[in-house]
Scaffold this motif. Structure first.
Motif, short mmCIF file in Angstrom:
data_model
loop_
_atom_site.label_atom_id
_atom_site.label_comp_id
_atom_site.label_asym_id
_atom_site.label_seq_id
_atom_site.Cartn_x
_atom_site.Cartn_y
_atom_site.Cartn_z
N GLU A 9 128.78 32.72 -3.44
CA GLU A 9 129.48 31.45 -3.57
C GLU A 9 130.43 31.29 -2.41
O GLU A 9 131.09 32.25 -2.00
CB GLU A 9 130.29 31.40 -4.88
CG GLU A 9 129.45 31.24 -6.10
CD GLU A 9 130.29 31.02 -7.36
OE1 GLU A 9 131.51 30.77 -7.26
OE2 GLU A 9 129.70 31.11 -8.45
N PRO A 16 131.14 17.78 -2.34
CA PRO A 16 129.76 18.23 -2.49
C PRO A 16 128.75 17.26 -1.88
O PRO A 16 127.77 17.69 -1.27
CB PRO A 16 129.56 18.35 -4.01
CG PRO A 16 130.91 18.35 -4.60
CD PRO A 16 131.84 17.68 -3.64
N PHE A 20 126.20 18.27 1.06
CA PHE A 20 124.76 18.19 0.77
C PHE A 20 124.06 17.34 1.82
O PHE A 20 123.00 17.72 2.34
CB PHE A 20 124.54 17.62 -0.63
CG PHE A 20 123.09 17.54 -1.04
CD1 PHE A 20 122.45 18.65 -1.56
CD2 PHE A 20 122.38 16.35 -0.90
CE1 PHE A 20 121.12 18.58 -1.96
CE2 PHE A 20 121.05 16.28 -1.29
CZ PHE A 20 120.41 17.40 -1.81
N GLU A 81 121.14 19.76 -5.29
CA GLU A 81 120.51 21.07 -5.27
C GLU A 81 119.26 21.03 -4.41
O GLU A 81 118.54 20.03 -4.37
CB GLU A 81 120.13 21.50 -6.69
CG GLU A 81 119.50 22.87 -6.77
CD GLU A 81 119.23 23.33 -8.19
OE1 GLU A 81 118.82 24.48 -8.37
OE2 GLU A 81 119.43 22.54 -9.14
N VAL A 103 120.05 26.52 -3.61
CA VAL A 103 121.41 26.21 -3.19
C VAL A 103 121.91 25.01 -4.00
O VAL A 103 121.27 23.96 -4.02
CB VAL A 103 121.48 25.89 -1.68
CG1 VAL A 103 122.92 25.70 -1.24
CG2 VAL A 103 120.81 27.00 -0.86
N LYS A 104 123.06 25.20 -4.67
CA LYS A 104 123.66 24.16 -5.49
C LYS A 104 125.05 23.83 -4.94
O LYS A 104 125.82 24.74 -4.60
CB LYS A 104 123.80 24.63 -6.94
CG LYS A 104 122.48 24.94 -7.61
CD LYS A 104 122.68 25.51 -9.00
CE LYS A 104 121.33 25.89 -9.60
NZ LYS A 104 121.47 26.51 -10.90
N PHE A 105 125.35 22.54 -4.88
CA PHE A 105 126.64 22.06 -4.39
C PHE A 105 127.37 21.47 -5.60
O PHE A 105 126.98 20.43 -6.11
CB PHE A 105 126.43 20.99 -3.32
CG PHE A 105 125.64 21.49 -2.13
CD1 PHE A 105 126.29 21.89 -0.98
CD2 PHE A 105 124.25 21.56 -2.17
CE1 PHE A 105 125.57 22.34 0.12
CE2 PHE A 105 123.52 22.01 -1.08
CZ PHE A 105 124.19 22.41 0.07
N CYS A 113 134.21 21.57 -2.79
CA CYS A 113 132.87 21.99 -3.23
C CYS A 113 132.78 23.50 -3.36
O CYS A 113 133.36 24.24 -2.56
CB CYS A 113 131.86 21.49 -2.20
SG CYS A 113 130.16 21.97 -2.50
N CYS A 115 129.72 26.02 -3.17
CA CYS A 115 128.30 26.11 -2.78
C CYS A 115 127.77 27.44 -3.32
O CYS A 115 128.22 28.51 -2.92
CB CYS A 115 128.19 26.04 -1.26
SG CYS A 115 126.52 26.02 -0.66
N THR A 117 124.64 29.94 -3.84
CA THR A 117 123.33 30.26 -3.28
C THR A 117 122.75 31.48 -3.98
O THR A 117 123.42 32.51 -4.10
CB THR A 117 123.45 30.57 -1.77
OG1 THR A 117 124.04 29.46 -1.11
CG2 THR A 117 122.09 30.85 -1.15
N PHE A 145 127.25 27.59 7.89
CA PHE A 145 128.09 26.83 6.94
C PHE A 145 129.42 26.48 7.60
O PHE A 145 129.88 25.34 7.52
CB PHE A 145 128.30 27.68 5.68
CG PHE A 145 129.12 27.02 4.61
CD1 PHE A 145 128.53 26.21 3.65
CD2 PHE A 145 130.49 27.21 4.56
CE1 PHE A 145 129.28 25.61 2.65
CE2 PHE A 145 131.26 26.61 3.56
CZ PHE A 145 130.65 25.81 2.61
#
Length: 160
Positions: A9, A16, A20, A81, A103-105, A113, A115, A117, A145
């Protein structure tokens, strides 16, 4: 074939949605601009760039990596995502079949956010990816990132 899974994370003050858009939707254009010393270009090899497409990231000559090929499995701009797999490239070597990423934001309480992973290493035979090996790839992802985060912080109206 075995599967080794790691999660990570990272947090940022960037929203987000903006993150994204930069990291997923405009990745092919943005990354070669921000990391031109490493990344030559990104190109869609198969498909229209969306789900099911195969994309290739080409690196500058003389570096340790020539290219990476990714297959896009999901791009969910409502839930922020993406899912994709590294299916070909020098980093897979002779021990890895592929590497899958989810990967989710997610919104953080401060408007920023988180993130999240999840990385799955699909190995050949009984090979086990060590945490040290994973950390090498994770370090490169963190560098990417941070470069995008710095760009978004310096350009607050981009992807707004």
């Amino acid at each position: 074939m075995g599967v080794n899974t790691y999660t990570y994370e990272s947090t940022t003050t960037i929203s987000p949605t903006r993150l994204f858009k930069a990291l997923v939707l405009d990745f092919d254009n943005l990354v070669p601009k921000l990391l031109s010393q490493h990344v030559k270009n990104n190109e869609t090899i198969e498909g229209d760039g969306g789900v099911g497409s195969i994309k290739q990231m080409n690196f500058v000559e003389g570096g340790p990596i020539k290219y990476l090929k990714h297959k896009i499995h999901a791009i969910d701009d409502k839930n922020l995502e993406t899912k994709y797999s590294l299916i070909e490239g020098d980093v897979l070597g002779d021990k890895l079949e592929s590497i899958a990423y989810d990967v989710k934001f997610e919104a953080a309480g401060d408007g920023g956010c988180v993130c999240k992973t999840t990385t799955e290493y699909h190995t050949k035979g009984d090979y086990v990816v060590s945490e040290e090996e994973h950390n090498v790839g994770k370090g490169k992802a963190i560098d990417l990132f941070k470069a995008i985060e710095a760009y978004l912080l310096a350009n607050p109206s981009v992807y707004a």
